[in-house]
Design an enzyme around this catalytic site. Sequence first.
Site, PDB file in Angstrom:
ATOM      1  N   GLY A 132      62.397 -38.231 -30.412  1.00 20.25           N
ATOM      2  CA  GLY A 132      63.564 -38.812 -31.070  1.00 20.25           C
ATOM      3  C   GLY A 132      64.247 -37.785 -31.967  1.00 20.25           C
ATOM      4  N   SER A 133      63.449 -36.931 -32.590  1.00 25.82           N
ATOM      5  CA  SER A 133      64.007 -35.877 -33.447  1.00 25.82           C
ATOM      6  C   SER A 133      64.882 -34.947 -32.622  1.00 25.82           C
ATOM      7  CB  SER A 133      62.879 -35.061 -34.086  1.00 25.82           C
ATOM      8  OG  SER A 133      62.011 -35.898 -34.802  1.00 25.82           O
ATOM      9  N   TRP A 159      64.795 -41.202 -42.097  1.00 23.66           N
ATOM     10  CA  TRP A 159      63.731 -40.371 -41.556  1.00 23.66           C
ATOM     11  C   TRP A 159      64.210 -38.916 -41.666  1.00 23.66           C
ATOM     12  CZ3 TRP A 159      58.917 -40.979 -41.276  1.00 23.66           C
ATOM     13  CH2 TRP A 159      58.127 -40.046 -40.577  1.00 23.66           C
ATOM     14  N   GLU A 206      64.003 -46.527 -34.269  1.00 21.00           N
ATOM     15  CA  GLU A 206      63.062 -47.574 -34.686  1.00 21.00           C
ATOM     16  C   GLU A 206      63.430 -48.940 -34.117  1.00 21.00           C
ATOM     17  OE1 GLU A 206      62.980 -47.500 -38.962  1.00 21.00           O
ATOM     18  OE2 GLU A 206      62.213 -45.457 -39.017  1.00 21.00           O
ATOM     19  N   HIS A 238      55.865 -46.689 -31.364  1.00 26.46           N
ATOM     20  CA  HIS A 238      57.151 -47.348 -31.119  1.00 26.46           C
ATOM     21  C   HIS A 238      57.033 -48.413 -30.020  1.00 26.46           C
ATOM     22  CE1 HIS A 238      59.807 -44.423 -33.488  1.00 26.46           C
ATOM     23  NE2 HIS A 238      58.565 -44.141 -33.778  1.00 26.46           N
ATOM     24  N   HIS A 281      68.128 -25.095 -22.331  1.00 29.06           N
ATOM     25  CA  HIS A 281      68.602 -23.720 -22.587  1.00 29.06           C
ATOM     26  C   HIS A 281      70.116 -23.558 -22.590  1.00 29.06           C
ATOM     27  CE1 HIS A 281      64.387 -22.554 -21.713  1.00 29.06           C
ATOM     28  NE2 HIS A 281      64.489 -23.367 -20.682  1.00 29.06           N
ATOM     29  N   ARG A 318      72.769 -26.341 -14.468  1.00 28.72           N
ATOM     30  CA  ARG A 318      72.286 -26.880 -13.182  1.00 28.72           C
ATOM     31  C   ARG A 318      71.987 -28.373 -13.173  1.00 28.72           C
ATOM     32  NH1 ARG A 318      66.249 -24.071 -12.674  1.00 28.72           N
ATOM     33  NH2 ARG A 318      67.152 -22.181 -13.538  1.00 28.72           N
ATOM     34  N   ARG A 347      62.993 -30.325 -23.253  1.00 27.74           N
ATOM     35  CA  ARG A 347      62.797 -31.192 -22.084  1.00 27.74           C
ATOM     36  C   ARG A 347      61.519 -32.007 -22.223  1.00 27.74           C
ATOM     37  NH1 ARG A 347      63.953 -26.260 -18.161  1.00 27.74           N
ATOM     38  NH2 ARG A 347      62.047 -25.646 -19.210  1.00 27.74           N
ATOM     39  N   GLU A 374      45.972 -50.380 -43.016  1.00 23.57           N
ATOM     40  CA  GLU A 374      46.697 -49.171 -43.408  1.00 23.57           C
ATOM     41  C   GLU A 374      48.119 -49.534 -43.866  1.00 23.57           C
ATOM     42  OE1 GLU A 374      47.719 -44.815 -41.527  1.00 23.57           O
ATOM     43  OE2 GLU A 374      46.504 -46.205 -40.346  1.00 23.57           O
TER      44      GLU A 374
END
Length: 361
Positions: A16-17, A50, A127, A153, A180, A184, A213, A295
């Site tokens: 996602g970043s 985030w 999210e 997620h 890159h 193509r 990728r 947690e």
Amino acid sequence: MAEYLGARHFVMVNSGSSANLAIIEALIRPSRSEPHLRPGDGVLVPAIAWPTTVWPVLQLGLRPVFVDIDPETIMIDLDAAGRAVREHGDSVRAIFPIHPLGRAVDPKTLSEFCARHSLVLISDVCEALGSWKRGRHAGLGSLASSFSFYFSHHITTMEGGGVATDDSAFADDLRSIRSHGWSRDRSDASSWSGTSNDINSRFLFASAGYNIRPMEIQAALGIGQIGRIDSYIDRRRVIAARVAEALDSTKLRLLGAETLRDDPRSNSWMLLPVTAPNPHAAQAALRYLESVGVETRPILTGNFTAQPSIRRLLDSDINPREFVQADHVSTHSFMVGCHHHFTDEQTEHLAQSLHKASSAR
Ligand SMILES: Cc1ncc(COP(=O)(O)O)c(C=O)c1O
């Protein structure tokens, strides 16, 4: 994903970043059209964010302009955003709202806000997969919206993400940027090789780029899950409803519980945000929950403007205390997990622990 979301294109990347990074890159350095944004332009971002919603904006030479949030929904506060636009003038050119914790920001109010202030709309939906408002998936209607398939997620490819867009030229640029910069994988690849006969078409570079990728095996994992997404989200809703019931008439409150009754499809419950009447009660609840194996974590990162990295990287006199609602959320609220694979026993443990945490001292 494109079919599920109702988008024309979905370009998968490795997180996602990276999806956020690719969106910003495509906005400032498109291969053919004029840039949507130029270095120095301001981008409105929520104060509870985030990090990798904000970092690509900063890293690629734009200016994050933080905006306070609504403490009930954790969404960017559009009244505060309007004030920020007036304060910063027309240097603010875009808004990058997060659809937080499974909640869809209303597309109508967002698009009206953007039209009023002539802003480019991009959305962080990392999210909120499976969250719908007014019959549209969260974030759709933006120029581009990002998604994450990280472990916790709604669907997971372990690491993974992608960008949804209806703009075919933008999608082609994303395909170059993720690999890159080469041409193509683009739908218009042949038109690029036609213009440069002396360059080998497999090594023809249409734009700047990264290597972000995903692997085929990640896509295979995702395809296996997307068909089951509705059942996953139904299960998350059952867990949220049980927790809301356990907290009924206690000091703690499940933020967004009203969506279960009013607009269930607008919340896909990525995690469960819980709020306490005061910081002391929040701290006591956290201590209790951790002691019984539940947690906990802050709401995203808490008030992100208070992070040392922000103070160091944004050379402005940003004062975290001005983001009053983000501060309030940081001190009064926290999150616990909400995963569709929780067993009934785990869900019961979570609900009863939260009930007991509400009277912890
Ligand atoms: C709002 C938001 N944006 C971006 C990301 C980054 O996604 P990823 O972990 O796939 O890089 C996350 C991560 O959960 C997130 O919550």
